[in-house]
Design an enzyme around this catalytic site. Sequence first.
Site, PDB file in Angstrom:
ATOM      1  N   ASP A 205       4.548  28.187   7.271  1.00  0.00           N
ATOM      2  CA  ASP A 205       4.436  26.801   6.822  1.00  0.00           C
ATOM      3  C   ASP A 205       3.531  26.803   5.592  1.00  0.00           C
ATOM      4  O   ASP A 205       3.168  27.863   5.067  1.00  0.00           O
ATOM      5  CB  ASP A 205       3.862  25.911   7.930  1.00  0.00           C
ATOM      6  CG  ASP A 205       4.352  24.474   7.827  1.00  0.00           C
ATOM      7  OD1 ASP A 205       4.030  23.808   6.814  1.00  0.00           O
ATOM      8  OD2 ASP A 205       5.071  24.009   8.723  1.00  0.00           O
ATOM      9  N   HIS A 278       7.533  22.924   2.875  1.00  0.00           N
ATOM     10  CA  HIS A 278       6.560  23.591   3.749  1.00  0.00           C
ATOM     11  C   HIS A 278       6.427  25.065   3.357  1.00  0.00           C
ATOM     12  O   HIS A 278       6.342  25.944   4.216  1.00  0.00           O
ATOM     13  CB  HIS A 278       6.983  23.463   5.214  1.00  0.00           C
ATOM     14  CG  HIS A 278       6.827  22.075   5.772  1.00  0.00           C
ATOM     15  ND1 HIS A 278       5.634  21.596   6.271  1.00  0.00           N
ATOM     16  CD2 HIS A 278       7.721  21.051   5.887  1.00  0.00           C
ATOM     17  CE1 HIS A 278       5.793  20.350   6.680  1.00  0.00           C
ATOM     18  NE2 HIS A 278       7.056  19.988   6.453  1.00  0.00           N
ATOM     19  N   GLU A 342      10.956  17.207   5.290  1.00  0.00           N
ATOM     20  CA  GLU A 342       9.795  16.739   4.518  1.00  0.00           C
ATOM     21  C   GLU A 342       9.652  17.437   3.164  1.00  0.00           C
ATOM     22  O   GLU A 342       8.595  17.970   2.831  1.00  0.00           O
ATOM     23  CB  GLU A 342       8.517  16.921   5.359  1.00  0.00           C
ATOM     24  CG  GLU A 342       8.543  16.107   6.649  1.00  0.00           C
ATOM     25  CD  GLU A 342       7.304  16.311   7.502  1.00  0.00           C
ATOM     26  OE1 GLU A 342       6.940  15.384   8.249  1.00  0.00           O
ATOM     27  OE2 GLU A 342       6.693  17.403   7.440  1.00  0.00           O
TER      28      GLU A 342
END
Length: 536
Positions: A205, A278, A342
């Site tokens: 991440d 990420h 995201e």
Amino acid sequence: MKRKTVALVLALAVLPGLAAASPLPLVPRPVKLEPLSGSFPAASARIMLAPDASEQEKTTARIFAEKAHARNGLNLAIGTAAPGADCQGNILVGGAVELCGRAAELPAGDVPAEEGYKLTVKPDGVLLLGSPHGLHNGFATLLQLIAAGKDQAIPAVAIFDYPRFPWRGMLLDPARSFLPPDVIKKYIDIFADLKINRLHWHLVDDQGWRIESKVYPRLHEVGGILSNQNKKKNRALDRHGWGADGRGYYTQEELKEIVAYAAERHVMIVPEIDVPGHTSAMIAAYPELQCSGEQITVPGVGPGIARALCPGKEEVYVFLDNLFGEIASIFPAPYVHIGGDEVWVTNWMSAPQNQELIKKYGYTNNDGLQSYFTERVNQILQKRGKTMIGWDEITDYLPEDSIVQAWRKHSFALQAAEAGHYSVVSPTSHCYIDYPQLQFTVKKLYGFEPLPPGLKPELEKFVLGAEVNLWGERVTLDNIDSKAFPRLIALAEITWSPRDARDWNDFVARLAPVKKDMKKRGVKFGTTWRDILLLP
């Protein structure tokens, strides 16, 4: 003492009649269970396999014997059955049941599905039949029965059992809070006990890259650090005996050992390699992968980070082709999770490297560029025989054969099914167990139905199952168990047991002794006043 008395009074007030009922403490609840008379004295028994038993069957029997010894003091030798004396007073497994002519004593009907099993416990023996995975699940039930018995005697019972969903999992996130290898193995053993068969391993991440890479070593050299974790997480690691050298990644040898350990316990490890967002740890190691080429450092946990790989750079796909080839050599599972959620980057539409794609395909926003990127990654994975899984942001463009993991809304599973795609559900409304137990109680999770509202019966097959997600932002080695339990046990039941058999009061009665047994083995439980019935 006064608090426990109050808790008991409240429990009896809420659940009239519960004290009189004593269901066998089995979780998840079997499909069919019939109590029989008597019990089986296991102290002098042996585990008997057929002469042609497979290596998987032998391994499954060995692991059961090791757990029965460690937890209950049983010394169960493993032998090969022969007609005659071996057929009485022992635990007959697989082909040994037929060899001894005792198959008729098992519940009627064919053993269903790959993971199903039939189990009969009688005073003169234990009979267990199923595939290697089914035998594993039967042994998990047998361990709970041993714990429920007294003086190493197993309660007599007949069980016919199989799972409702093929995908029953949990996400662990060492990218945000590193988890040493022995902690991962501890959870794999717990999964095996609860018939959970998927470890969704969120290994990378923004905050960390936890995989040793021999193809791109700067990934773990730069991204595999612990110094960006907060002091609470690192102090917990220190107490655990990890982190003195600052290493925050798993070597390939450790990863392969963990994968093999899980496979022996019939747990499939699904790695998650987040792209295109990420990816700050990846970009910190190889800044040329983002459009700007700007050098950055690996961030700590904080607000959303607007960094992503550049969809218009061809070298990005060469990099990912090599990287996913390495990932495939470590993780044999047919699935790779690519994240895809995201992607908050703001410079994609203006980046010079993306203009050719924007012009060629008429993209008007980031979603178009991400759809192109995701399709390219899907092709890379398909070339290696892997099926892509992505968070539900991919639902709008659904690459070929991809699987959706619904997290924002349960309805994305419905959307995927109607498009002919499989899904795994883990919506934030019920399945994010990093959230406080007071906010998301075990009772709320137990009431969750994995099939989304409005799903037609003929499309139910497209929902593979469900996961709980234990994200690492709020997790340390000190609190990981108390966040996971008892909620993980509820997930095990709602994904295994029949929907119409689900009953909260019955679950509470069965859970109490299971919880007591697990706590003896060092598993910590979190509780709240809303779950007072689960107090010891």
